[in-house]
Design an enzyme around this catalytic site. Sequence first.
Site, mmCIF file in Angstrom:
data_model
loop_
_atom_site.group_PDB
_atom_site.id
_atom_site.type_symbol
_atom_site.label_atom_id
_atom_site.label_comp_id
_atom_site.label_asym_id
_atom_site.label_seq_id
_atom_site.Cartn_x
_atom_site.Cartn_y
_atom_site.Cartn_z
ATOM 1 N N SER A 179 10.367 63.941 -39.750
ATOM 2 C CA SER A 179 10.250 63.012 -40.417
ATOM 3 C C SER A 179 11.648 62.251 -40.388
ATOM 4 O O SER A 179 11.955 62.107 -39.817
ATOM 5 C CB SER A 179 10.412 63.119 -41.770
ATOM 6 O OG SER A 179 10.483 61.824 -42.338
ATOM 7 N N ASP A 180 11.644 60.698 -39.904
ATOM 8 C CA ASP A 180 11.941 59.946 -38.969
ATOM 9 C C ASP A 180 12.003 58.426 -39.932
ATOM 10 O O ASP A 180 10.885 57.620 -39.673
ATOM 11 C CB ASP A 180 12.281 60.367 -37.401
ATOM 12 C CG ASP A 180 13.616 59.396 -37.111
ATOM 13 O OD1 ASP A 180 14.850 59.992 -36.954
ATOM 14 O OD2 ASP A 180 13.569 58.187 -36.739
#
Length: 193
Positions: free
Chosen positions: A69-70
């Site tokens: 995730s970012d």
Amino acid sequence: MKNYQLVLASTSPFRQEILQKLQLSFNTATPDCDETPHNKETPQQLVKRLAETKAKSCNIDRPSLVVGSDQVCVIDGEIIGKPHTREKAIEQLSRQIGKSITFYTGLSVWNSETDETDTRLDTFVVHFRKLTRNQIESYVDKEQPYYCAGSFKCEGLGIALFDRLEGKDPNTLIGLPLIDLVDMLGAQGMSVL
């Protein structure tokens, strides 16, 4: 269906805490990823690329579903990073007074056995109240959000900064969209319920 190990490609205690909500056993791994934006890359393209890169960069020793995730915060079309200092947090929050800011969160699930990747984008908009300089300084001193994009912790006192929130999943704002993740894991045969 295969019994996959679930791995979170993150050392973030916030993301780990969110994933624990699903009551699934998981391990964590440290991603090896250069987070420098590419030339002319949009915030949306950046977070999707980084989420997938993070998931695929972990050293995995058995069949796994790896979650990457970012997230970026965008104010007036500009990507805003973590403030790291009190002064920068006050500056960031001062820019947000009375405005709407957008958080883009990329989410990726990589199946290490099949090499298949499912990558998605979730968007969340935060509408800030009109705040005084004293209110901003008081908030920053109480919560010290120096390592949070946008300079606030919505899961804490930061909720007092907002007029309203818009988005599908409140977990997105903290950095891990669980509604999408449940669907993505289900598509790989891992049922949450």
